[in-house]
Design a protein around this motif. Sequence first.
Motif, PDB file in Angstrom:
ATOM      1  N   GLY A   1      -5.492   6.349   1.740  1.00 52.59           N
ATOM      2  CA  GLY A   1      -4.098   6.032   2.027  1.00 52.59           C
ATOM      3  C   GLY A   1      -3.155   6.922   1.242  1.00 52.59           C
ATOM      4  N   HIS A   2      -1.911   6.903   1.669  1.00 51.17           N
ATOM      5  CA  HIS A   2      -0.858   7.630   0.954  1.00 51.17           C
ATOM      6  C   HIS A   2       0.404   6.798   0.986  1.00 51.17           C
ATOM      7  CE1 HIS A   2       1.606  10.908  -0.579  1.00 51.17           C
ATOM      8  NE2 HIS A   2       2.494  10.576   0.334  1.00 51.17           N
TER       9      HIS A   2
ATOM     10  N   LEU B   1      -2.328  -0.353  -3.234  1.00 52.04           N
ATOM     11  CA  LEU B   1      -3.199   0.705  -3.749  1.00 52.04           C
ATOM     12  C   LEU B   1      -4.625   0.209  -3.953  1.00 52.04           C
ATOM     13  CD1 LEU B   1      -0.673   2.164  -6.327  1.00 52.04           C
ATOM     14  CD2 LEU B   1      -1.496   3.351  -4.291  1.00 52.04           C
TER      15      LEU B   1
ATOM     16  N   GLN C   1      -7.334   0.418  -1.117  1.00 53.91           N
ATOM     17  CA  GLN C   1      -7.788   1.723  -0.657  1.00 53.91           C
ATOM     18  C   GLN C   1      -9.008   2.173  -1.462  1.00 53.91           C
ATOM     19  OE1 GLN C   1      -4.451   4.483  -0.865  1.00 53.91           O
ATOM     20  NE2 GLN C   1      -3.031   2.790  -0.528  1.00 53.91           N
TER      21      GLN C   1
ATOM     22  N   THR D   1      -7.031   7.247  -2.805  1.00 52.91           N
ATOM     23  CA  THR D   1      -5.594   7.429  -2.609  1.00 52.91           C
ATOM     24  C   THR D   1      -5.273   8.919  -2.653  1.00 52.91           C
ATOM     25  OG1 THR D   1      -4.999   5.298  -3.563  1.00 52.91           O
ATOM     26  CG2 THR D   1      -3.302   6.988  -3.557  1.00 52.91           C
TER      27      THR D   1
ATOM     28  N   ALA E   1      -2.874  11.569  -3.560  1.00 58.77           N
ATOM     29  CA  ALA E   1      -1.738  11.662  -4.482  1.00 58.77           C
ATOM     30  C   ALA E   1      -1.251  13.111  -4.489  1.00 58.77           C
ATOM     31  CB  ALA E   1      -2.138  11.220  -5.875  1.00 58.77           C
TER      32      ALA E   1
ATOM     33  N   ALA F   1      -0.581   4.768  -9.270  1.00 66.37           N
ATOM     34  CA  ALA F   1      -1.862   4.699  -8.576  1.00 66.37           C
ATOM     35  C   ALA F   1      -3.019   4.773  -9.567  1.00 66.37           C
ATOM     36  CB  ALA F   1      -1.964   5.825  -7.547  1.00 66.37           C
TER      37      ALA F   1
ATOM     38  N   ALA G   1      -7.043   3.485  -8.947  1.00 65.50           N
ATOM     39  CA  ALA G   1      -7.314   4.143  -7.673  1.00 65.50           C
ATOM     40  C   ALA G   1      -8.090   5.433  -7.898  1.00 65.50           C
ATOM     41  CB  ALA G   1      -5.997   4.441  -6.944  1.00 65.50           C
TER      42      ALA G   1
ATOM     43  N   LEU H   1      -8.287   8.990  -7.114  1.00 65.09           N
ATOM     44  CA  LEU H   1      -7.236   9.885  -6.646  1.00 65.09           C
ATOM     45  C   LEU H   1      -7.785  11.202  -6.140  1.00 65.09           C
ATOM     46  CD1 LEU H   1      -4.590   9.369  -9.481  1.00 65.09           C
ATOM     47  CD2 LEU H   1      -4.831   8.134  -7.323  1.00 65.09           C
TER      48      LEU H   1
END
Length: 362
Positions: free
Chosen positions: A180-181, A241, A244, A247, A249, A264, A269, A271
């Motif tokens: 996700g973003h 966040l 997910q 993420t 980023a 995040a 998360a 990343l």
Amino acid sequence: MDIVFLGPACRPAAGSQADTAPRQLAQALRRRGHAVLFLERTAPGTQREESSAVATYLDLADLHARFHSRVRRADLMLVDADVPQVADVSRWATNTAGGLTVFWDRDTPRTLARHALREDPGCMSPELFAGYRLYLCSSGGPVPRQLEREWGVARARVFLPGVDVGHFAPGSGRTRWDLGHLGPLSAERRGLLTQWLLGAARGWAEGRFVLAGMLSAVDDAWPANVARHAAPSPREQAGFLGAQRFTLALSQAEHTPGANLFEAAACGAALICDPWTGLEDLFALGEEVMVARTERDVLRYLLAMPEADRHQLGMRARARVLAEHTVAHRAVQLEQYANEAEQGPPVDGSGALAELSLMGPG
């Protein structure tokens, strides 16, 4: 120190204002023993918030009439870049304050772009920036030196967002998406978003993807396995966040981290970042964050990384944030910058930070 902090305007949404970065910094400074008066502009007819810590004003005339003396005797006057009528307020603040004057620019790429385009005559000018004794910017690398050299800023220092760890922590909810973003995202980075997130979604039809807060960044060719999600509120971000597996980023601009990078990471998360200069000063590449250069890299992380490794990646990033990038660290950093500025003019070139590091104090 006795500090007066001019923050952004009051927001009508109940409960949201306490989560803003300026208020969080003010609270962190109070916890360190400083007396902080936080001032916000409010609309006529709305209920005023008045206390020894927070007060509101209607316009510049009201600000002057009620707080002129307090600003004059304060040790430090901090003005946020998003204060209404920022140019007029800056002129008043730098002419009125008796102590150290500080400008906090939380979106330096936006400031540089506005100045280059001269799109708003009411925006800040180099002359107004030069009126402050300390300029806190969100970009590292050559940017602080550029501000000093080209705009006449006395002392520019990198000042990145700090995380309120009380609001951002790993969640226990179920995983809903593989990648996700969360926006916002600058126009120059939207191509990466389209290429990497939407490209990965097209390359892995079974994957689940989500894009929040940036629905205008894409066209009608929206893969069916990409969910559209409204931008979560500050109190909802941790849950979003945490849902997910990875993420995305992306940086905001050259030498500038994205708006939600530290939040995040604080949520644990995993990343995936673009390779911007300065990221290596914030996180250990390959150990705390993964770096992608193509959508194939993104897909490789999604499909090939063992779940235990993914979890450890996120936990190491969270540990780095807790050690170096909380709002408490930023309060200490502001103290250090203020003490440095009070000692006199910077030595040649020191405004860019000799080490050109984006890191705050550990």
